[in-house]
Design a protein around this motif. Sequence first.
Motif, short mmCIF file in Angstrom:
data_model
loop_
_atom_site.label_atom_id
_atom_site.label_comp_id
_atom_site.label_asym_id
_atom_site.label_seq_id
_atom_site.Cartn_x
_atom_site.Cartn_y
_atom_site.Cartn_z
N GLU A 3 33.06 -31.72 4.31
CA GLU A 3 34.47 -31.32 4.22
C GLU A 3 35.30 -32.44 3.59
OE1 GLU A 3 35.71 -30.33 8.11
OE2 GLU A 3 34.46 -28.51 8.25
N ALA A 22 37.47 -32.35 0.04
CA ALA A 22 38.91 -32.65 -0.08
C ALA A 22 39.14 -33.75 -1.09
CB ALA A 22 39.46 -33.05 1.30
N ARG A 23 38.32 -34.77 -1.03
CA ARG A 23 38.47 -35.87 -1.97
C ARG A 23 38.16 -35.40 -3.40
NH1 ARG A 23 35.44 -40.67 1.49
NH2 ARG A 23 37.22 -41.13 2.91
N ARG A 25 38.71 -32.41 -4.64
CA ARG A 25 39.84 -31.62 -5.16
C ARG A 25 40.97 -32.55 -5.60
NH1 ARG A 25 41.20 -26.90 -1.02
NH2 ARG A 25 42.58 -26.33 -2.75
N CYS A 26 41.22 -33.63 -4.80
CA CYS A 26 42.25 -34.60 -5.19
C CYS A 26 41.86 -35.30 -6.49
CB CYS A 26 42.45 -35.64 -4.07
SG CYS A 26 43.24 -34.98 -2.60
N LEU A 70 47.52 -31.34 -1.25
CA LEU A 70 46.11 -31.74 -1.42
C LEU A 70 45.84 -33.08 -0.74
CD1 LEU A 70 45.14 -30.82 -5.10
CD2 LEU A 70 44.16 -29.91 -3.01
N ALA A 79 45.67 -32.69 3.21
CA ALA A 79 44.41 -32.12 3.69
C ALA A 79 43.29 -33.16 3.66
CB ALA A 79 44.04 -30.91 2.83
N ALA A 80 43.28 -34.02 2.65
CA ALA A 80 42.25 -35.05 2.56
C ALA A 80 42.40 -36.07 3.69
CB ALA A 80 42.33 -35.74 1.20
N ALA A 86 41.05 -34.53 7.02
CA ALA A 86 39.57 -34.51 7.02
C ALA A 86 39.00 -35.90 7.27
CB ALA A 86 39.05 -33.96 5.69
#
Length: 877
Positions: free
Chosen positions: A293, A297-298, A300-301, A634, A637-638, A641
Amino acid sequence: MRVHRLTLKNYRGIDEREVDFADSGITVVEGPNEAGKSSMVEALDLLLNEKADSRKARVRAVQPAGRDVGSEVSAEISCGAWRFEYFKRFNRKPETSLTITAPVREQHTGRTAHERVEAMLGDNLDRALFAALQLLQSGDPELGGLADSSALARALDRAAGPAGAESGEGTGADETGADDDAGENSELITAVEDEYRRYFTAGQGRPTGEYAQARKAEKAARAEVEQRETALAAVDEVTRLLPQVQARMTELTRDDEAAAVAVADLDRQVAKGEALEEKVAAARARLGQLDAELEMARSRCAARDEAGRQVAELAAAVGREEAAEAQWRERAEQSAAQASALETELVTAREALTALQSRVDAAETAASVRADRARLDELDRALERLERLEADAAGLQSAVDANPVRPEHVSEAAALTAELARATARLEAAGTSAAVTALGSQPVLVDGEAVAGETVFTVGGEQTVEVPGVVRVVLRGGADARSLSADLEALTTRSADLCAACGVTDPGEIAARAAERDAAVRELAAVRAEQQTILGGAQAAALRAEREALAARLPDQRDPEPGEDLTELRGQERRLAELARQAESTAVRKRAEAGQAQARAEAAAEALESARAALAARTQALTAERAQLSDEALRGAAELAAGRHADAGQTLTARERDLATCDLPGLRTAYDEAQQHAQRIRDQLAALRDERTGLLTRLEVCRDDGRLDELGEARAAHEAAREALSRIEERATAAQMLREVLLRKRTDSRSRYVAPFTRRLEELAAPVFGDSVRFEVGDDFAIARRTLDGVTVDVDALSGGAREQLGLIARLACAMLVDENDGVPVILDDALGYSDPDRLASMATVLGAAADDAQIIVLTCDPQRYAAVPGATMIAV
């Protein structure tokens, strides 16, 4: 044994052949290669040794190729007191027949005939000698296999006896006694050998027969005694071991109970550690899930940041492509302008070069005409000189051809003049001087020639003085005078002939004529040398052809005047051509650069359009992504997580620490070792129980077994076997000792036998190698070394020809030594192929010397080798 006749039919390549051999002396059978000479030796061997119905490969091989016929061999043979005709057909319709013609006529067929011949040959033929006296193409020239020849042993025994030692030959009585002794010794050795083989093998001397059986029986009886003694001792052993086994079982039972408690305790500790291990696994799985997860997240960033960076890069690329397009278009225009200027310069340079080349051509034409004119003048002078020299040479050659006088004529003339002077002086000294004077008017003739006044001459032979119609007086000199006169007349004739041959009237002119000829020859050689110098290796015709070609090529008008300097013009032409080439190359390069720059500009324009399209598409996509989820959302969310991931990591660390404190691997190892220890104890208990059961059983069996009686019986049987072995062993040892003594004595006797064989060998070898030749011969009659003129070498080091000659001589020596009744044919198959002509002549002498004592059969493809053998019977096949 003697072979009188041999007949072959359908044997290999031989359709039919019959050869009669001389009973003694030498029979030479000659024929070309593949005529079947060696097949005759093979056929005799098959006839004497193989059955007619044999299917051996060597028998099948003699059938003619491609023909379904039987191979027939027939021979008339004498062996001992027997003379017989023996026939066999092999391969097809086998047949055997035997006709004995002496001493009593008999007829046999089939196996009976074969066995009858075997018996006759067995009683009378020394097979070892028969095999040794054959020198075949494929065989070793060294003489071998004679150690078992009884015929040679008898002959050497006779030669080595007292009578033989003194006189070189034994009397008939001595020979008979030697034969009897040799026969008795042979029978004794045979009997001892048979006795020896009752107890020992022939090869390695191992016990066999009753001796081996007695040894085996004694060994078995001894083993039975040992077994009974061991069984009796087992009862005491069982009584001693049983309490020890029981005490050990009690001790191991206590150890088994303690081991079971330890295994149970370790089992509980292992179960607790495995529970901790499962918790660690669950925490590790949770951490792995949170890893995915957090990574998503990382990612997507990072993708959002990468999209922004790509937009910025695309914008920068658009700017770079715009600048590149402008730069390449400017460069294309500059290169095109430079190319146009250079092309204009190139046209001007080419016009100037064309004008200059015309001047060069005119100058080259003028120079070529002047060179041709100079060469034409040179050729005219050379040809004129050659014509004069040719005329001189023709005159000199005529003078040489017209003068036949040589230096040898001068020498001969001088010698004749001196001989004439000496002959005249001798005649005047030995002859009578006569004076004739014409007194009247009548003519006076001397030898038919008129004389006037007084004529004085010497009367040598016969002189006639005549007044025609009146008187004739014949004057004759003495015998010496006539001889001297004849010599003088012969010398005068030779002198006249020499003058005629030299073309002069007086011998004194010959030297001058020879000098004239030598001078003409020298002058002619000088003229020829000068001609060759002028020609320089060419032909006069080639010079004339070159002169005609030059005359035809030169113009009729005057030679052109010298113009401009051709060297300077050619230098200017090269420089101007190089400038034109450089201008053309530069113009081409600039035009190519302009094309490349234009192409680059077009490509930059296309890349600019692509970059603008990509920038617009990427900008539109980034705007749409941000409309769905902003950059701040974004990143939030990172961060969430990452927090959950950190908590899961702490939980995993705590559980792993508890598991490490537990030391589960050590517990498992200790548990396995405890189980193995408990199992070993159980195995030992089981083994002890089995041992105790066995001991109790053996104890019960031994109580009523009666083993003391069995031991006594076994000992008695062993004593009987040992005594029987001792008796047989005494006989075997005696036979072995007697055999060794006889063999040693026979070896000593053979050493004594070698001397007469060596003497005969050296006698036969003397014509071939020289009177100084000596040989060292082993007990087996093999020639080891040869000494010649004091130099000793091993026979193996001799040449192939010398070894072959020695092998033949050794066989002849054996054939001459053995008794005529024991003798066998000496068969030589294409021998002496390596011998030189001198050695062949010497070997012919040796063969002739041996011919009276043996039957010698020679097979050869070169009859000239044996042409010098005296008394040889030649047979062509």
